[in-house]
Every structure is written in C-alpha cells, then in structure tokens.
Design a protein around this motif. Structure first.
Motif, mmCIF file in Angstrom:
data_model
loop_
_atom_site.group_PDB
_atom_site.id
_atom_site.type_symbol
_atom_site.label_atom_id
_atom_site.label_comp_id
_atom_site.label_asym_id
_atom_site.label_seq_id
_atom_site.Cartn_x
_atom_site.Cartn_y
_atom_site.Cartn_z
ATOM 1 N N MET A 128 31.624 24.691 44.530
ATOM 2 C CA MET A 128 32.420 24.011 45.400
ATOM 3 C C MET A 128 33.527 23.542 44.716
ATOM 4 N N GLU A 129 34.754 23.838 45.029
ATOM 5 C CA GLU A 129 35.911 23.279 44.485
ATOM 6 C C GLU A 129 36.574 22.778 45.590
ATOM 7 N N PHE A 130 36.985 21.366 45.346
ATOM 8 C CA PHE A 130 37.693 20.479 46.338
ATOM 9 C C PHE A 130 39.286 20.552 46.103
ATOM 10 N N SER A 131 39.900 20.074 47.077
ATOM 11 C CA SER A 131 41.248 20.052 46.835
ATOM 12 C C SER A 131 41.806 18.728 46.414
ATOM 13 N N ASP A 132 42.656 18.393 45.373
ATOM 14 C CA ASP A 132 43.103 17.329 45.013
ATOM 15 C C ASP A 132 44.971 17.536 45.156
ATOM 16 N N ILE A 133 45.598 16.607 44.451
ATOM 17 C CA ILE A 133 47.041 16.499 44.475
ATOM 18 C C ILE A 133 47.582 17.734 43.679
ATOM 19 N N VAL A 134 46.786 18.329 42.621
ATOM 20 C CA VAL A 134 47.121 19.467 41.708
ATOM 21 C C VAL A 134 47.055 20.533 42.596
ATOM 22 N N ASN A 135 45.875 20.977 43.247
ATOM 23 C CA ASN A 135 45.720 22.247 43.749
ATOM 24 C C ASN A 135 45.684 22.500 45.471
ATOM 25 N N PHE A 136 46.287 21.158 45.832
ATOM 26 C CA PHE A 136 46.226 21.100 47.338
ATOM 27 C C PHE A 136 47.038 22.137 47.838
ATOM 28 N N ASP A 137 46.610 22.876 49.037
ATOM 29 C CA ASP A 137 47.081 24.035 49.940
ATOM 30 C C ASP A 137 47.010 23.838 51.250
ATOM 31 N N SER A 138 48.185 23.422 52.005
ATOM 32 C CA SER A 138 47.821 22.989 53.448
ATOM 33 C C SER A 138 47.197 24.439 54.156
ATOM 34 N N ILE A 139 47.313 25.443 53.924
ATOM 35 C CA ILE A 139 46.575 26.716 54.512
ATOM 36 C C ILE A 139 45.208 26.396 54.226
ATOM 37 N N ASN A 140 44.763 26.268 53.016
ATOM 38 C CA ASN A 140 43.309 26.231 52.919
ATOM 39 C C ASN A 140 42.699 24.967 53.226
ATOM 40 N N ILE A 141 43.341 23.839 53.230
ATOM 41 C CA ILE A 141 42.976 22.799 53.504
ATOM 42 C C ILE A 141 42.394 22.497 55.035
ATOM 43 N N LYS A 142 42.772 23.465 55.782
ATOM 44 C CA LYS A 142 42.422 23.386 57.278
ATOM 45 C C LYS A 142 41.095 24.150 57.221
ATOM 46 N N ARG A 143 40.771 24.554 56.487
ATOM 47 C CA ARG A 143 39.218 25.252 56.540
ATOM 48 C C ARG A 143 38.021 24.502 55.917
ATOM 49 N N GLU A 144 38.522 23.400 55.370
ATOM 50 C CA GLU A 144 37.490 22.366 54.564
ATOM 51 C C GLU A 144 36.472 22.238 55.610
ATOM 52 N N CYS A 145 34.977 22.423 55.249
ATOM 53 C CA CYS A 145 33.968 22.211 56.074
ATOM 54 C C CYS A 145 33.036 21.017 55.898
#
Length: 471
Positions: free
Chosen positions: A424-441
């Motif tokens: 399970m990989e989370f998003s942070d300021i380095v790898n943030f992707d606005s497309i993918n963040i909308k799928r976070e569950c």
C-alpha cells in the motif's frame, strides 16, 4: 525536420502535482507522466524551481497492467463537500472523488507512548487530545452518511491503546454496521496487559489487530522507531497467538534500511496461525521524517522483492493491482493451512482468477449478492489445486475478509485459512498525482467530513476549512 532523441522519455499522459522543491501545497503545477528505460516518472514543471523528475514505478509493464485492472468507481453514497477550488482542495468528500471509503480510519487520540523517527501523524508522548465518546459517535454518524454498511473501520491515532476508553470504543464500533474492525497499534499494551488481550478476544469474529512490525533487526528498529522494539513485538505476537486473535503485520519499508528484510518478514509471519498476512508500506514524506538521502521506494520495487523470493509461492501473476486503486495497492491472496510443524502452507489464488471477474464486479456490497459470480470464482480457484478440495466448497459465507471482495470467503474456509500480502503506497508532496488521488479509498473520518488519508496527512488547506483534529 523535427529533432528526435532516442534516449528521451515517452509521454503517457498529463496530470497535476505539487512542487516538492519549493514545498508549496497551495498551487498545483503541470505534470507529465512519462516512461524511460522501463521506468515511469512524474515530470514536473514548476515556474519557480524548473523541471524535476520523480520516479513512480520501476516496472513499466506492471504500470500498464495497473491501467488494465482499473474498474468502474464505487462512489460514496453521499458527498459532504462541494467543488469550489478543485481536487485536492475540496476533500470532505467531494463529488470529484472516484471511490468510497474501503477503509475508514478513526483517529481517537494524538497521544502516543513512543516517538518514532518515522510517523505519518507526528505523534508523541504528551500530545493528549483523547477524543470523547460523543465525538466518536459523530464520526461514526458521518461515515454512515457516506457508507451505510462500511467495509472496514480501523481505530488509530497516535497510539489508540493509550485512550482510557479504548475497549468501550472498540465495542461501540463493533456493534455498528461495519463488516470488519481493526486496531492499529505498536503492540506495547498487548505485550504487557493480558487482561486487555482478553477484552480484545471478547470482541469476537470480524475483529483484527493491525500490528506494527517493521523488522527482526534491533538496529533497524532503532533507526525507524528510535528504540529496540523487537522483544515487545515478539511478546505481543505471543499474546495474540495464545488467544488466536486475527493479526496483520504492518511493515514500513525504508530504502537501504529494511527493504532487504521483505522476504524474511513474510517467512517469519508464516510461523503464526493468528497472522493473516503482511502489509508493506513504503515511507511517505508526511508527519515526522527523520531520514536523509534517498530513502524512498516505489510499490513496484517492493513487489519485485516479493515475487523474486523463492521461499514464498507468490509470483508475478499472484500480486495483482487492486482494481479500485490499482497504481497504489497491490494484493495477493492465498489459502493457508498450518502443517504438522506449525508452518503455513500457502496456495495463492488471485493469479488463478480471470481479470474480468475482478474488474467487472460492481462493488463489495452488490458483489456479495451475486451468487453466480461467486460460484464461478470458487470453481476457478478449485480447479487443479492441491488444497482446493480440502478448503473450497460450494456454499459461500457472508463474511467480508477486510476490505477486499468476498470471492475469497467460501464456506468451510474460515478467516484462519486466509493469508494475504498487500503493498500500500500513499501519496505525498513528492509523488502526488491529481488523477490518482481521486481513487484513494483510505479515509480519515472527522465529525463532519471524510478526508482521503494522503491529503489529510499532507497538511493541505481545504476550501471547506483547514485540516484539523477533532476535539
């Protein structure tokens, strides 16, 4: 003529991110997703800092497979915030979000009995702020507005076992419509307080301990946790094994520190009948990070360590993208049986399932009622498997195995017969992707909002008010 360079990257798509150089969380910047030499990068364009490249995958082929696994969204039943500034500034959850709360986290305290060098919440002794029962009731009411039958609630903090009403809170949430309840803990209270462990056992089925377990090496634990926790972890596991309380081991992975231990942790976990599997989480840049140099790993790097390990049976086809959030979660399920030496034999099953069986299903709640679908899955898994006839039957238990679909819940196969590996990989300021963040569950639950875990921990100022801890 156009200029062509053979060593240049291949453009895949465009998205938006934040600049991790100027650390500006108020402004999104244009970003391309590109591939080069079988790796995938975010190519960021910051007006102030210029161009930067962030590696998000070391395996382009698996990255493409993630896109193939993406399923139609399972939306929240209700949105609690409006779109004012756009993602991710409207979290709460807004109509742009593409997933419901597979995992709902209840932060019940800021207090902790440790001060780890790596902590996404920056918890430590003395912070206090135990949430009242009234606040927790409000949090549950908010969750039930968006999710009338939650898949999974995880009680967390800080260290939740420092809360004086922890047992009462767990019993209260267990009586809710939630299908599975977890306690996220460092294990100190479990290791030292057998009466507390008995209280956990009394919660019955559908309860699980999410036990911090980063390493079998004392020096590694000192690096990650600022103290040698090995004896505590082993004592906690002994208690959980004694009372056969379902347990998931959670390993935070830091490059060059404990990534080489991934196969060893998996092997160790198979010695316990109470352990249902291991979750690997690469370090994210949120909260307190006392780390230097290049400590980041991608999901694909951890996955490669797992499938190259000759001592475990999970191979490339067994560690699949989770269809609701494929680029951020990889999962492998196996049937588990303890042998006469009390060591778990594992039969991976996810690799035996046609992709369409996973991507075409309508979501956990609807899926559980689709008996023909479940029957097809059971028949698929049962074919030509050495353990199949002994475990897999025709009838289906109506019991959810954590937040994953119910296809791994056949009758006569209790939760003790399940083993899973999750990355399970989370998003942070380095790898943030606005497309993918909308799928976070994964969602942090507050009294009036449900906020994706990554954006909550990043400290983003939301258009509906700053991120703030409930009081």
């Amino acid at each position: 003529m156009p200029y062509y360079a053979e060593d240049y990257d291949l453009y895949l798509t465009a998205t938006q991110s934040f600049c991790h150089k100027c650390n500006n969380l108020h402004r999104l910047i244009d970003t391309h997703i590109v591939t080069k030499n079988n790796e995938v990068f975010l190519r960021k364009f910051c007006p102030k800092c210029g161009e930067t490249m962030v590696k998000i995958s070391t395996d382009y082929e698996y990255y493409k497979r993630c896109n193939d696994y993406l399923k139609k969204p399972d939306l929240p039943e209700k949105h609690l915030t409006k779109v004012l500034k756009g993602c991710p500034f409207d979290c709460g959850v807004c109509p742009q979000h593409q997933n419901h709360a597979c995992l709902a986290l209840f932060n019940i305290t800021d207090e902790c009995n440790m001060k780890c060098n790596i902590c996404y919440y920056a918890a430590e002794p003395g912070l206090g702020n135990h949430r009242s029962m009234e606040t927790i009731e409000q949090m549950l009411a908010t969750l039930l507005e968006t999710e009338s039958e939650p898949d999974l609630i995880q009680v967390t903090g800080g260290e939740p076992t420092t809360h004086p009403e922890i047992v009462e809170i767990l019993r209260y949430l267990k009586k809710s419509p939630v299908r599975h309840l977890m306690l996220n803990t460092n294990g100190i209270k479990i290791a030292k307080d057998e009466e507390f462990v008995k209280a956990l056992k009394s919660l019955g089925g559908g309860f699980e301990v999410y036990l911090q377990f980063d390493s079998l090496n004392s020096d590694v634990l000192k690096d990650l946790r600022a103290r040698d926790m090995l004896d505590i972890r082993l004592s906690a596991l002994a208690m959980l094994e004694k009372y056969n309380i379902s347990t998931t081991l959670v390993t935070v992975v830091k490059k060059g520190i404990n990534d080489h231990e991934i196969p060893e942790v998996i092997k160790f976990s198979r010695k316990y009948r109470c352990v249902r599997g291991v979750v690997f989480q690469p370090v994210q840049e949120a909260g307190r990070i006392n780390a230097r140099d290049d400590f980041r790993l991608t999901l694909s790097e951890i996955r490669q360590r797992i499938i190259e390990d000759e001592d475990n049976p999970f191979n490339d086809e067994d560690m699949i993208p989770l269809p609701c959030d494929p680029h951020k979660i990889s999962v492998g399920y196996a049937a588990k049986m303890m042998d006469e030496k009390l060591y778990a034999n594992l039969m991976p099953v996810t690799g035996k399932l046609p992709k369409e069986l996973l991507t075409d299903q309508k979501g956990t709640i609807t899926f559980e009622q689709d008996r023909e679908f479940v029957k097809t899955v059971v028949e698929t898994v049962s074919l030509d498997t050495a353990m199949g006839e002994g475990i897999l039957k025709d009838k289906i238990k109506q019991k959810l195995f954590c937040c994953w679909p119910n296809f791994l819940c056949p009758a006569d196969m209790g939760y003790e017969n399940v083993y899973r590996i999750v990355i399970m990989e989370f998003s942070d300021i380095v790898n943030f992707d606005s497309i993918n963040i909308k799928r976070e569950c994964n969602f942090m639950i507050e009294p009036n909002r449900t906020i994706p875990f990554s954006t909550y921990n990043m400290g983003i100022e939301f258009s509906h008010g700053k991120k703030n801890a409930a009081s």
